[in-house]
Motif scaffolding. Structure first.
Motif, PDB file in Angstrom:
ATOM      1  N   ILE A 130       0.855  -1.181   0.000  1.00  0.00           N
ATOM      2  CA  ILE A 130       0.000   0.000   0.000  1.00  0.00           C
ATOM      3  C   ILE A 130       0.896   1.238   0.000  1.00  0.00           C
ATOM      4  CG2 ILE A 130      -1.580   1.366   1.433  1.00  0.00           C
ATOM      5  CD1 ILE A 130      -2.955  -1.166   2.281  1.00  0.00           C
ATOM      6  N   GLU A 182      -3.491  -0.314  -2.684  1.00  0.00           N
ATOM      7  CA  GLU A 182      -4.190   0.952  -2.432  1.00  0.00           C
ATOM      8  C   GLU A 182      -3.162   2.081  -2.502  1.00  0.00           C
ATOM      9  OE1 GLU A 182      -7.416   1.123  -1.929  1.00  0.00           O
ATOM     10  OE2 GLU A 182      -7.990  -0.893  -1.242  1.00  0.00           O
ATOM     11  N   VAL A 189      -3.178   5.728  -0.582  1.00  0.00           N
ATOM     12  CA  VAL A 189      -3.988   6.412   0.427  1.00  0.00           C
ATOM     13  C   VAL A 189      -3.288   7.692   0.896  1.00  0.00           C
ATOM     14  CG1 VAL A 189      -5.313   6.109   2.544  1.00  0.00           C
ATOM     15  CG2 VAL A 189      -4.567   4.103   1.260  1.00  0.00           C
ATOM     16  N   LEU A 220      -8.206  -0.214   5.525  1.00  0.00           N
ATOM     17  CA  LEU A 220      -7.618  -0.761   4.299  1.00  0.00           C
ATOM     18  C   LEU A 220      -6.484  -1.730   4.614  1.00  0.00           C
ATOM     19  CD1 LEU A 220      -7.563   2.487   2.129  1.00  0.00           C
ATOM     20  CD2 LEU A 220      -9.117   0.532   1.884  1.00  0.00           C
TER      21      LEU A 220
END
Length: 314
Positions: free
Chosen positions: A128, A162, A164, A180
């Motif tokens: 991520i 992701e 973010v 997440l």
């Protein structure tokens, strides 16, 4: 599994380990503290502040996140630096998800690209991208950074699970990030008891809080030369039960006599200031009044000496 009143099942409980990586001063420790909700990792404006992989524990109704805040990956100049880099890579291999922290207020640089290329090699572990410090930039600048991070993933064949944007300082999207991260964890029971915020020994946390206080306001070259060892933590005898006092005896190690003078300050003023600020944090951490006894000692070139590194906990 029990059903909810509306006929749907509750979300499956998940638990696992997440690791934040990034170049020094990318906001990893501040983000860890924000997610946990309490200070478990030390923060400083100085790069390369973190020296241990501190575990912070996030408790949620739908799961438990164990966050590992690693030192910043950097080009090592000493044996200590090499050992810190080894610690980072060992941690990467043991977690369920890796979060790469990239500050919003700085252009992507060689350090970000290098670390992204390194984690791209980790097979099967979700990655991520966390764009930190969003409170410091405009919406347009943030949008540019998000696009740059997405393009970096494409360039390195790194499939971000992701991307973010968060501000740990302003509390923006911190809960979203926690959700997440948790979604990437395997189903499983809690790994730590409810209420535990870290699995680090109290002595380690106390030493880190003292080192954080010692780092503030010193010359640029000094942070890497400071090591802190808690020699003893013992309750003061003959104190009434309603007025306990914990005696904490600590040695602060530097590499040269000139550095010792800097830490102590004129007539001991700096060391007293370090003790006052550190004691406040330690008392909050331990929930008891503390008498903090600080001594500064010279361990010549300890960062390059394997034996001294071992004695100092590295």
């Amino acid at each position: 599994m029990t059903s909810l009143d509306d006929g749907t099942s509750p979300p499956e409980y998940r638990s696992g380990f997440a690791c934040f990586v990034g170049r020094p001063n990318a906001g990893k420790s501040t983000l860890t503290n924000a997610l946990v909700g309490q200070k478990v990792a030390i923060t400083s404006s100085r790069p390369q502040t973190t020296r241990h992989a501190i575990r912070g524990i996030v408790h949620r109704d739908d799961g438990q996140l164990v966050l590992v805040d690693t030192p910043g990956l950097h080009r090592p100049r000493t044996l200590l630096g090499q050992r810190l880099n080894d610690l980072v890579r060992t941690t990467w291999a043991e977690v369920d998800v890796v979060g790469l922290c990239i500050p919003a207020d700085e252009r992507l640089g060689p350090g970000d690209r290098y670390i992204a290329s390194e984690i791209a090699r980790i097979a099967r572990t979700p990655k991520i991208a966390v764009v930190t410090k969003t409170d410091r930039v405009s919406d347009d600048r943030l949008a540019e950074q998000l696009v740059a991070v997405a393009e970096l993933g494409t360039e390195l064949d790194l499939d971000w699970a992701e991307i973010v944007p968060v501000s740990a300082v302003a509390g923006q999207q911190v809960d979203l990030l926690a959700g997440l991260l948790l979604a990437q964890m395997p189903p499983g029971p809690p790994l730590y008891p409810e209420g535990d915020l870290t699995d680090e020994p109290e002595e380690t946390l106390v030493a880190e809080l003292i080192r954080e206080a010692a780092l503030e306001g010193v010359r640029d070259e000094l942070p890497h030369s400071i090591a802190v060892v808690v020699e003893e933590m013992i309750p003061r005898e003959d104190r009434p039960a309603d007025r306990p006092l914990l005696d904490v005896h600590v040695n602060i190690y530097v590499e040269r006599d000139s550095q010792k003078s800097i830490v102590i300050g004129k007539k001991g003023a700096r060391l007293r200031d370090v003790g006052t600020r550190a004691r406040q944090h330690i008392e909050r951490l331990l929930g008891t009044p503390v008498y903090l006894d600080l001594h500064v000692k010279v361990a010549k070139d300890w960062q390059r000496d394997p034996k001294q590194l071992g004695r100092l906990g590295f």
